[in-house]
Design an enzyme around this catalytic site. Structure first.
Site, PDB file in Angstrom:
ATOM      1  N   ARG A  51       0.821  -1.212   0.000  1.00 55.84           N
ATOM      2  CA  ARG A  51       0.000   0.000   0.000  1.00 55.84           C
ATOM      3  C   ARG A  51       0.854   1.259   0.000  1.00 55.84           C
ATOM      4  NH1 ARG A  51      -0.297  -4.747   1.352  1.00 55.84           N
ATOM      5  NH2 ARG A  51       0.126  -4.284   3.527  1.00 55.84           N
ATOM      6  N   CYS A  85      -5.316  -3.030   8.496  1.00 53.91           N
ATOM      7  CA  CYS A  85      -4.222  -2.301   7.842  1.00 53.91           C
ATOM      8  C   CYS A  85      -4.631  -0.837   7.751  1.00 53.91           C
ATOM      9  CB  CYS A  85      -3.962  -2.861   6.449  1.00 53.91           C
ATOM     10  SG  CYS A  85      -2.773  -1.891   5.470  1.00 53.91           S
ATOM     11  N   THR A  87      -2.954   1.729   6.284  1.00 55.37           N
ATOM     12  CA  THR A  87      -2.651   2.350   5.002  1.00 55.37           C
ATOM     13  C   THR A  87      -3.701   2.022   3.949  1.00 55.37           C
ATOM     14  OG1 THR A  87      -0.346   1.953   5.606  1.00 55.37           O
ATOM     15  CG2 THR A  87      -0.746   2.856   3.427  1.00 55.37           C
ATOM     16  N   THR A 129       3.110   3.874   8.637  1.00 58.28           N
ATOM     17  CA  THR A 129       3.876   3.740   7.409  1.00 58.28           C
ATOM     18  C   THR A 129       4.042   5.109   6.748  1.00 58.28           C
ATOM     19  OG1 THR A 129       1.963   3.413   5.969  1.00 58.28           O
ATOM     20  CG2 THR A 129       2.907   1.449   7.021  1.00 58.28           C
ATOM     21  N   LYS A 168       7.485  -7.103   9.160  1.00 58.58           N
ATOM     22  CA  LYS A 168       6.867  -7.844   8.064  1.00 58.58           C
ATOM     23  C   LYS A 168       7.778  -8.960   7.558  1.00 58.58           C
ATOM     24  CE  LYS A 168       3.971  -4.056   6.247  1.00 58.58           C
ATOM     25  NZ  LYS A 168       2.662  -4.753   6.264  1.00 58.58           N
ATOM     26  N   CYS A 200       0.076   1.725  12.669  1.00 56.87           N
ATOM     27  CA  CYS A 200       0.388   0.612  11.777  1.00 56.87           C
ATOM     28  C   CYS A 200       0.252  -0.654  12.606  1.00 56.87           C
ATOM     29  CB  CYS A 200       1.796   0.733  11.193  1.00 56.87           C
ATOM     30  SG  CYS A 200       2.301  -0.705  10.212  1.00 56.87           S
TER      31      CYS A 200
END
Length: 237
Positions: A51, A85, A87, A129, A168, A200
């Site tokens: 994203r 999520c 984003t 992010t 991640k 995030c």
């Protein structure tokens, strides 16, 4: 048993954060046995394009993949959809045009909480992010609330993004925690922040509230709570 709605979860964004989200939903559900837990439909799809890369013009749009995932959940019988999520919030307008179910993200859940009660806190640091920050997702949502959203400077934001990608990638969390604690300490000293928004869903995997010198406001946990409340049709205590 009370009438319940079935949440559909667009997962894999990222994988570890999805697993943590499902764990929090389970922990927040007032269940005394297996049968009292929620019926969850999960489409764990880590192939959804990045994203942040899409927002920065460095990657393909995740919209088609998000639509496909949402449609799968719709066909499976979900009553509403959640995406753990932050984003992804940026890409929801065209997704919502393609499906009939309501969609909720950590941003919508957290902003609802912040507008209702902030315990006197005014200067909130955002750890998120680079895509979430650059898109102004939280900046727009919190405009007019009287809350001051404090952003990391350029170098600090690069460190935050490196930490998120390290989570991640499944890297050792001790070094990630060290990076994030350093950023928070600097922001507390230089910018007088009073709390940190974990904007995030990877952030709380590396840093817990007890690690920080200021309160941690967790958007992922806010979405987990909203998910349970929507499924049960009532507020949690």
């Amino acid at each position: 048993m009370e009438q319940r709605k079935i949440p559909g979860v667009i997962g894999g964004v990222g994988p570890a954060a999805t697993v943590e989200f499902l764990k929090r939903v389970m922990e927040l559900t007032p269940a005394r046995c297996d049968q009292e837990h929620l019926h969850l439909l999960v489409d764990h799809c880590p192939s959804i394009p990045d994203r942040t890369a899409a927002i920065l013009g460095q990657g393909e749009s995740p919209v088609p993949a998000l639509v496909a995932s949402a449609r799968r959940l719709e066909k499976m019988g979900a009553d509403f959809i959640v995406i753990p999520c932050n984003t992804a919030t940026y890409f929801l307008p065209p997704v919502r045009q393609k499906i009939s179910l309501p969609i909720y993200t950590p941003v919508s859940a957290l902003v609802k909480i912040l507008k209702g009660q902030t315990a006197g806190l005014k200067r909130l640091a955002l750890l998120a992010t680079t895509g979430t920050v650059a898109a102004g997702i939280y900046q727009r949502k919190l405009a007019g609330t009287g809350l001051k959203l404090v952003l990391p400077d350029r170098n600090q934001q690069e460190e935050v993004m490196q930490a998120i990608y390290a989570v991640k990638a499944g890297r050792e969390l001790r070094s990630v925690r060290k990076i994030l604690l350093k950023v928070v300490a600097e922001m507390k000293q230089r910018k007088k922040i009073e709390a940190v928004i974990a904007g995030c869903t990877e952030i709380p995997l590396a840093v817990k509230a007890a690690d920080l010198p200021v309160p941690l406001i967790d958007a992922g946990e806010a979405l987990a709570r909203m998910t349970v409340e929507l499924a049960l049709g009532r507020k949690l205590c």
